[in-house]
Motif scaffolding. Structure first.
Motif, PDB file in Angstrom:
ATOM      1  N   LEU A  59      44.136  34.682  43.056  1.00 35.57           N
ATOM      2  CA  LEU A  59      44.383  35.964  43.706  1.00 35.57           C
ATOM      3  C   LEU A  59      44.450  37.077  42.662  1.00 35.57           C
ATOM      4  O   LEU A  59      45.008  36.887  41.571  1.00 35.57           O
ATOM      5  CB  LEU A  59      45.700  35.920  44.487  1.00 35.57           C
ATOM      6  CG  LEU A  59      45.813  34.869  45.595  1.00 35.57           C
ATOM      7  CD1 LEU A  59      47.199  34.935  46.235  1.00 35.57           C
ATOM      8  CD2 LEU A  59      44.718  35.044  46.643  1.00 35.57           C
ATOM      9  N   HIS A  61      45.590  41.122  42.070  1.00 30.23           N
ATOM     10  CA  HIS A  61      46.361  42.253  42.588  1.00 30.23           C
ATOM     11  C   HIS A  61      46.352  43.350  41.533  1.00 30.23           C
ATOM     12  O   HIS A  61      46.751  43.122  40.383  1.00 30.23           O
ATOM     13  CB  HIS A  61      47.795  41.807  42.883  1.00 30.23           C
ATOM     14  CG  HIS A  61      48.660  42.878  43.465  1.00 30.23           C
ATOM     15  ND1 HIS A  61      48.388  43.520  44.655  1.00 30.23           N
ATOM     16  CD2 HIS A  61      49.822  43.429  43.006  1.00 30.23           C
ATOM     17  CE1 HIS A  61      49.325  44.398  44.923  1.00 30.23           C
ATOM     18  NE2 HIS A  61      50.208  44.375  43.931  1.00 30.23           N
ATOM     19  N   VAL A 185      38.194  33.271  52.900  1.00 27.33           N
ATOM     20  CA  VAL A 185      39.595  33.554  53.217  1.00 27.33           C
ATOM     21  C   VAL A 185      40.482  32.573  52.458  1.00 27.33           C
ATOM     22  O   VAL A 185      40.176  31.375  52.399  1.00 27.33           O
ATOM     23  CB  VAL A 185      39.862  33.420  54.737  1.00 27.33           C
ATOM     24  CG1 VAL A 185      41.331  33.623  55.044  1.00 27.33           C
ATOM     25  CG2 VAL A 185      39.005  34.408  55.515  1.00 27.33           C
ATOM     26  N   SER A 187      44.910  32.063  50.922  1.00 25.23           N
ATOM     27  CA  SER A 187      46.250  32.600  50.688  1.00 25.23           C
ATOM     28  C   SER A 187      47.095  31.549  49.996  1.00 25.23           C
ATOM     29  O   SER A 187      46.821  30.344  50.063  1.00 25.23           O
ATOM     30  CB  SER A 187      46.918  33.015  52.009  1.00 25.23           C
ATOM     31  OG  SER A 187      47.134  31.883  52.840  1.00 25.23           O
ATOM     32  N   GLU A 198      44.411  39.395  46.497  1.00 27.74           N
ATOM     33  CA  GLU A 198      43.278  39.018  47.332  1.00 27.74           C
ATOM     34  C   GLU A 198      42.294  38.225  46.490  1.00 27.74           C
ATOM     35  O   GLU A 198      42.281  38.316  45.261  1.00 27.74           O
ATOM     36  CB  GLU A 198      42.581  40.268  47.892  1.00 27.74           C
ATOM     37  CG  GLU A 198      43.480  41.193  48.686  1.00 27.74           C
ATOM     38  CD  GLU A 198      43.970  40.562  49.988  1.00 27.74           C
ATOM     39  OE1 GLU A 198      43.269  39.665  50.505  1.00 27.74           O
ATOM     40  OE2 GLU A 198      45.038  40.977  50.472  1.00 27.74           O
TER      41      GLU A 198
END
Length: 222
Positions: A59, A61, A185, A187, A198
């Motif tokens: 991810l 950020h 997708v 998480s 993301e």
């Protein structure tokens, strides 16, 4: 700051895989193979050390890596079989596993040397004995859970075979083959809270890339 449709070359372990390389030398132009620091025997003489799967999520950020999860299911290895989630977040490393000896070996031998970890503070991990539940499907994605950590990968965009005899893990060069599925997708949750950041997607409609990927049929040789 890298535009959303581009992929920073230093952000993902599978920078080779995400480019769709299918042979040891046949990488996309502009992408470098891992360096060969201390070659093991000739590729044909290398022995299988691990058979399993290793999906992952990185991810981003504010243009920085905010979290990285390496999910392992090991069907066979020189250190036994089992499962583990290696999580880097907020400067710390956790290894959640049903087999602490196996989980420690996976983190120490593989994950800490993946390019996703390059440049990250990587202290000695906290080994946590936890039951690990993993569903890994090249059609549907990956759902992994251990303790208070949950990793989800979904909407697989493509399926590509990959192989190399030049994957450098801290100066120990391995052979690797697998099928990878870049995904749209993903998480990472800790204690029910979704971690910030993301995934990064790129490539083309014909050859999409992503910093979240499913992996199956993974074989490491050394």
């Amino acid at each position: 700051m890298t535009p959303p449709h581009e992929t920073r070359p230093d952000l993902t372990r599978r920078r080779l895989l995400r480019a769709g390389a299918t042979t040891a030398a046949g990488v996309t132009a502009g992408l470098a193979l891992p360096s060969i620091a201390d070659a093991s025997p000739e590729p044909a003489q290398r022995k299988v050390v691990l058979v399993g799967a290793n999906p992952g999520v990185q991810l981003i950020h504010r243009d920085e890596v905010s979290a990285y999860a390496s999910v392992w299911t090991v069907d066979w290895s020189t250190h036994g079989a089992g499962a583990a989630i290696v999580l880097w977040h907020d400067g710390g490393v956790r290894v959640l596993t049903d087999r602490p000896d196996l989980g420690s070996w996976l983190e120490r031998t593989f994950t800490r040397f993946f390019p996703e970890a390059e440049g990250l503070p990587w202290p000695e991990p906290r080994i946590e004995r936890r039951a690990v539940h993993i569903v890994n499907d090249l059609a549907l994605g990956t759902h992994a859970r251990a303790g208070d950590v949950t990793v989800r990968i979904a909407d697989v965009l493509d399926r590509r075979a990959f192989a190399t005899d030049e994957f450098d893990l801290g100066g120990r060069v391995h052979s690797l083959s697998l099928v990878t599925g870049p995904s749209a997708v993903a998480s990472i949750e800790v204690r029910g809270r979704r971690l910030p950041g993301e995934i990064i997607r790129g490539g083309t409609p014909e050859r999409p890339s992503s910093s979240a990927f499913v992996a199956v049929a993974e074989v490491w040789r050394f």
